[in-house]
Write an enzyme that holds these catalytic residues in place. Structure first.
Site, PDB file in Angstrom:
ATOM      1  N   HIS A   1       0.855  -1.211   0.026  1.00 57.51           N
ATOM      2  CA  HIS A   1      -0.206  -0.059  -0.003  1.00 57.51           C
ATOM      3  C   HIS A   1       0.841   1.282   0.055  1.00 57.51           C
ATOM      4  O   HIS A   1       0.499   2.038  -0.682  1.00 57.51           O
ATOM      5  CB  HIS A   1      -1.129   0.000   1.186  1.00 57.51           C
ATOM      6  CG  HIS A   1      -1.750  -1.273   1.462  1.00 57.51           C
ATOM      7  ND1 HIS A   1      -2.207  -1.508   2.615  1.00 57.51           N
ATOM      8  CD2 HIS A   1      -2.109  -2.241   0.533  1.00 57.51           C
ATOM      9  CE1 HIS A   1      -2.905  -2.568   2.366  1.00 57.51           C
ATOM     10  NE2 HIS A   1      -2.582  -3.062   1.331  1.00 57.51           N
TER      11      HIS A   1
ATOM     12  N   GLU B   1      -3.877 -12.091 -23.822  1.00 54.38           N
ATOM     13  CA  GLU B   1      -2.493 -12.314 -23.148  1.00 54.38           C
ATOM     14  C   GLU B   1      -2.317 -13.663 -22.936  1.00 54.38           C
ATOM     15  O   GLU B   1      -1.258 -14.025 -22.178  1.00 54.38           O
ATOM     16  CB  GLU B   1      -2.687 -11.307 -21.690  1.00 54.38           C
ATOM     17  CG  GLU B   1      -3.825 -11.618 -20.768  1.00 54.38           C
ATOM     18  CD  GLU B   1      -3.995 -10.879 -19.518  1.00 54.38           C
ATOM     19  OE1 GLU B   1      -2.858 -10.274 -19.185  1.00 54.38           O
ATOM     20  OE2 GLU B   1      -4.811 -11.071 -18.843  1.00 54.38           O
TER      21      GLU B   1
ATOM     22  N   ASP C   1       1.939 -10.343 -19.946  1.00 58.08           N
ATOM     23  CA  ASP C   1       1.663 -11.930 -19.724  1.00 58.08           C
ATOM     24  C   ASP C   1       1.998 -12.781 -21.117  1.00 58.08           C
ATOM     25  O   ASP C   1       2.460 -13.769 -20.927  1.00 58.08           O
ATOM     26  CB  ASP C   1       0.090 -12.137 -19.193  1.00 58.08           C
ATOM     27  CG  ASP C   1       0.087 -11.962 -17.689  1.00 58.08           C
ATOM     28  OD1 ASP C   1       0.996 -12.574 -17.042  1.00 58.08           O
ATOM     29  OD2 ASP C   1      -0.645 -11.234 -17.228  1.00 58.08           O
TER      30      ASP C   1
ATOM     31  N   CYS D   1      -1.887  -2.985 -24.031  1.00 56.32           N
ATOM     32  CA  CYS D   1      -1.622  -2.276 -22.762  1.00 56.32           C
ATOM     33  C   CYS D   1      -0.580  -2.723 -21.815  1.00 56.32           C
ATOM     34  O   CYS D   1      -0.540  -2.566 -20.592  1.00 56.32           O
ATOM     35  CB  CYS D   1      -2.993  -2.175 -21.931  1.00 56.32           C
ATOM     36  SG  CYS D   1      -3.560  -3.877 -21.696  1.00 56.32           S
TER      37      CYS D   1
HETATM   38  C1  PEP Z   1      -0.323  -7.535 -19.129  1.00 53.27           C
HETATM   39  O1  PEP Z   1      -0.254  -8.767 -18.915  1.00 53.27           O
HETATM   40  O2  PEP Z   1       0.116  -7.036 -20.244  1.00 53.27           O
HETATM   41  C2  PEP Z   1      -1.386  -6.580 -18.480  1.00 53.27           C
HETATM   42  C3  PEP Z   1      -1.346  -5.320 -19.027  1.00 53.27           C
HETATM   43  O3  PEP Z   1      -1.890  -6.875 -17.371  1.00 53.27           O
HETATM   44  P1  PEP Z   1      -1.263  -7.259 -15.858  1.00 53.27           P
HETATM   45  O4  PEP Z   1       0.147  -6.258 -16.187  1.00 53.27           O
HETATM   46  O5  PEP Z   1      -2.155  -6.372 -14.916  1.00 53.27           O
HETATM   47  O6  PEP Z   1      -1.015  -8.749 -15.647  1.00 53.27           O
HETATM   48 MG    MG Z   2      -2.103  -9.696 -17.475  1.00 54.89          MG
END
Ligand code: PEP
Ligand code: MG
Length: 804
Positions: free
Chosen positions: A412, A653, A677, A724
């Site tokens: 946190h 992913e 991922d 993303c």
């Molecule tokens: C990803 O896996 O690219 C993603 C954006 O999700 P996270 O990083 O939250 O697993």
């Molecule tokens: Mg992910």
């Protein structure tokens, strides 16, 4: 790719004192090797191996400089292809090694591949090594060669490392002379004597150097220390240490005989009342600034203070003759012991709350006012652990950094620090090295803390800080400008957020949208699943604060490395292949539906999209869609407003989602490629495992093909596609991605300006050419070689440097 947010997990501690001791030992051992030297080439080989091992570098290579041809020849290497020895040669105007000779002084590049002087020598296999340090080797004023170390992790080399490498270069000078002579004048007796003389001279110089180092070491007490931990929030903070120690403690309460039990009771009750007021104030303050952070801890503390059994236990102690402080201490200790003895982690955590409350009441009993945490000058907060209230009590104006022992990067306190943009290093375990008032530098990019650094280190960091600020100021000027290529192609740059506070950053850095709202962050800070109304409050605030910007809300992505204690996760041998993300949601359907209802209710207020994470089959998607339809139906029945056509998308992913992208495209409104991922699943590389970190490669041809194929399929199906994962924020990948047709990126807000500047400097046509070329290449080496070549020709290479 490693960047500012990346940590130095497990990095070896290199206090200056230890560094020097280690340096002497290394020089001594090199001296021994030289002394025992039979075959000079194998001695050089042994020396580079020794240097690489002792300095913890993956590569150490030695180059000999040939003055008449002005070329460098590799003569020994540890880490690069052994076949490069005597085969790789370069002109002094080529590559970083040549640059060392040209400059006549050490050259350091945190990302060598991004350096304008980088030259790619395919036969060495060096493209996977990012950071480069080369020192020249001289004999008097004559350049003899270059000693180079390289690492795959992007890192800054310390001054001690540069000094040590320069010291190692001294005796090597003699050996290079020896080598040169041996090669050209092998049969001549006179010259052989000459080089023996030089070698003896080199050893003598080494011995002198060692002696001078040893005496310097003895004479000066070492006060400058560098501590390492994990980088939790980026930036450079410079200030005086402020140690967060409790204002009062039971151990320091003076012994006294109470005169009247009644008086003690009254003192105790007054202290309890004051404590309740303080807690209420803290709770209000926290709720206003960070609505997603669980404030129930304050409710629990307040409840305890009105709990009859607690109050009567203290009263009993007072009646039997104890002073209020002693009575409180006894009761608190007994409660802490009870909680701490329970096996359940959640209950053990309660022991911490009980201690905290005991501390607060004691302070009020002693009439000590809660410490004013507004500081006249810049401070760095140092504490074994920080509670949320500790951070909330500090006036942020003068808070330049945070250093903690406990707490992970996702704790946190770290999450709050990131939202407040306070450089933070966690996991620092030698806090006893820091005293109140010490000068500290917190390097929240590298995960280092310098205690009483030397003037050079301070100057260097002041410079870095200024550069960093200037660079960010320059990028700030782009905020209002769109991310549009030179030939007019518009690219959307979204922000990834986890806390409401991140939206401020998203706005500050000019985000076009919220491309990924990671809802699990709020769940991680709570003590139980948030109920529907708590979630509605939260999501509504996000949507309202986004003020018209589209917001993609991702449903819970718990499990793997993100699990709250209340989830009672089973032990799993492979958590990333286990019970995580949508798999949990589809099993805990009640929890999932509550979340879907809350998101839907927030959709009535703005432009919301829903996204499911980690979808690996059509069955999962369809099951999720059924639950979404049920949630809509329930809300309709109950008369709640929501957007009935809220777009639904999935994260791509998992490799199976790439393979089935055409099928998914028929059943979703959009897709977002989660490369964090996807890369680890495609390449079978755990990105949190340092041992295989160099294999985690966004520019791997398999990754590029997967991304390109997903974009192509989405485009073909006419649905929007974004990316993303961290790859979206990697300037090395930007050109290729826009060339593949990606028009929607989402990243940590901090990186938006640099990616925007890059996009505004290029044109789509050349990006497309590059993308189609690299999609036909077979190796990472070739892809990188081609990408860097293109970036150099477009003169955009500098954009990568400040961030690495
Ligand atoms: C990803 O896996 O690219 C993603 C954006 O999700 P996270 O990083 O939250 O697993
Ligand atoms: Mg992910």
């Amino acid at each position: 790719m490693e960047r500012v947010f990346t940590n130095e997990a497990g990095a070896r501690q290199q206090g200056a004192g230890r560094g020097r001791g280690r340096g002497l030992l290394l020089l001594e051992d090199i001296g021994t090797l030289i002394g025992q030297s039979g075959d000079i080439r194998s001695t050089l080989g042994r020396i580079v191996t020794l240097v690489a091992d002792r300095l913890d570098m993956e590569v150490c290579s030695l180059y000999r400089f040939e003055a008449h041809t002005r070329r460098l020849i590799m003569v020994a290497t540890r880490g690069l292809e052994p076949s490069s020895v005597n085969a790789v040669t370069m002109g002094v105007d080529e590559g970083l090694t040549g640059f060392v000779i040209e400059k006549g002084e050490p050259v350091m590049a945190i990302d060598a591949l991004a350096h304008p002087r980088y030259k790619y020598f395919p036969e060495t296999g060096e493209e996977k090594y990012h950071s480069f340090l080369g020192v020249p080797i001289f004999d008097r004023r004559e350049a003899l060669g270059v000693l180079v170390v390289q690492t795959s992790r992007r890192r800054r080399f310390t001054r001690d490392e540069v000094r040590l490498l320069k010291a190692v270069a001294v005796p090597l000078g003699g050996l290079l002379v020896q080598l040169r002579l041996m090669e050209s004048l092998e049969s001549k007796e006179e010259e052989r004597r000459g080089y023996q003389k030089r070698m003896l001279e080199a050893i003598r110089r080494l011995k002198t150097y060692e002696r001078s180092q040893a005496s310097a070491h003895k004479a000066k007490p070492v006060t400058a220390v560098r501590l390492t931990g994990w980088a939790a929030a980026p930036g450079f903070g410079i200030g005086r240490a402020h140690l967060l120690v409790p204002e009062v403690s039971f151990a320091s309460v003076p012994e006294r005989r109470p005169t009247s039990a009644k008086k003690e009771q009254t003192r105790f009750r007054t202290a309890v009342d004051r404590s309740v007021e303080e807690i209420e104030r803290l709770k209000t303050r926290m709720q206003a600034s960070f609505p997603e952070i669980d404030v129930s801890v304050f409710d629990a503390q307040r409840l305890m203070l009105s709990d009859e059994s607690f109050l009567s236990r203290v009263a009993e102690q007072v009646s039997s003759g104890a002073g209020a402080e002693v009575a409180l201490e006894r009761v608190i200790n007994a409660m802490v012991e009870d909680f701490a003895g329970l096996a359940d982690a959640y209950m053990q955590e309660r022991a911490y709350d009980v201690k905290d409350i005991g501390q607060r009441v004691l302070r009020n009993l002693l009439g000590v006012v809660e410490r004013d945490r507004s500081f006249a000058s810049a401070v760095v907060l140092v504490a074994p652990e920080l509670s949320l209230s500790d951070i909330m009590l500090i006036e942020p104006e003068q808070l330049r950094g945070i250093v903690m022992t406990t707490g992970g990067v996702t704790s946190h306190a770290s999450i709050l620090a990131k939202s407040l943009e306070i450089p933070t290093v966690v996991g620092v375990d030698r806090l006893e090295e820091i005293r109140e008032g010490d000068h500290l530098i917190v390097d929240g990019n590298a995960g280092s803390v310098y205690v009483n650094p030397s003037p050079e280190v301070r100057r260097e960091y002041e410079r870095l800080k200024d550069e960093y600020r200037a660079f960010n100021r320059e990028l700030d000027s782009l905020r209002e400008l769109p991310a549009v290529t030179r030939d007019g192609c518009r690219v959307e740059l979204g922000a990834n957020i986890g806390l409401l506070g991140d939206l401020t950053l998203a706005r500050r850095h000019g985000a076009d949208r919220v491309g990924l709202y990671r809802t699990e962050i709020a769940f991680l800070s709570h003590r139980d699943f948030l109920n529907e109304s708590e979630q509605v409050v939260l999501y509504e605030r996000v949507v309202q604060t986004a003020n018209g910007l589209p917001v993609t809300i991702r449903t819970l992505d718990l499990g793997a490395d993100k699990y709250p204690t209340y989830l009672h996760m089973p032990h799993e041998a492979n958590p990333f292949l286990g019970w995580r993300s949508i798999r949990i949601s589809l099993e805990l359907t009640e929890v999932f539906k509550v979340q879907l209802r809350a998101i839907l209710r927030a959709s009535a207020l703005g432009n919301v999209r829903i996204m499911f994470p980690m979808i690996s089959s059509l069955e999962e998607l369809r099951r999720g869609k059924d639950l979404l339809a049920e949630a809509k139906e329930e809300l309709r029945r109950e008369g709640y407003a929501f957007d009935p056509s809220v777009p639904l998308g999935i994260m791509v992913e998992v490799p199976s989602a790439v393979q089935l992208a055409d099928q998914f495209a028929k059943e979703v409104d959009f897709m977002s490629i989660g490369t964090n991922d996807l890369i680890q699943y495609l390449l079978a590389v755990d990105r949190n495992n340092r041992k295989v970190a160099s294999l985690y490669e966004p520019l791997h041809p398999a990754v590029l093909r997967a991304v390109a194929s997903t974009i192509r399929i989405a485009d073909g199906a006419g649905i929007p596609v974004s990316l993303c994962g961290e790859m979206a924020a990697d300037p090395v990948c930007t050109l290729v991605l826009i060339g593949m047709g990606l028009r929607d990126f989402s990243m940590s807000p901090f990186f938006i300006p640099v990616i925007k500047r890059l996009i505004r400097s290029v044109d789509i046509a050349s990006a497309q050419r590059l993308a189609s070329e690299v999609l036909n290449l077979a190796t990472v080496k070739e892809v990188k070689g081609r990408v860097f070549e293109q970036m150099r020709s477009l003169d955009v290479i500098d954009l990568m440097e400040t961030y690495h």
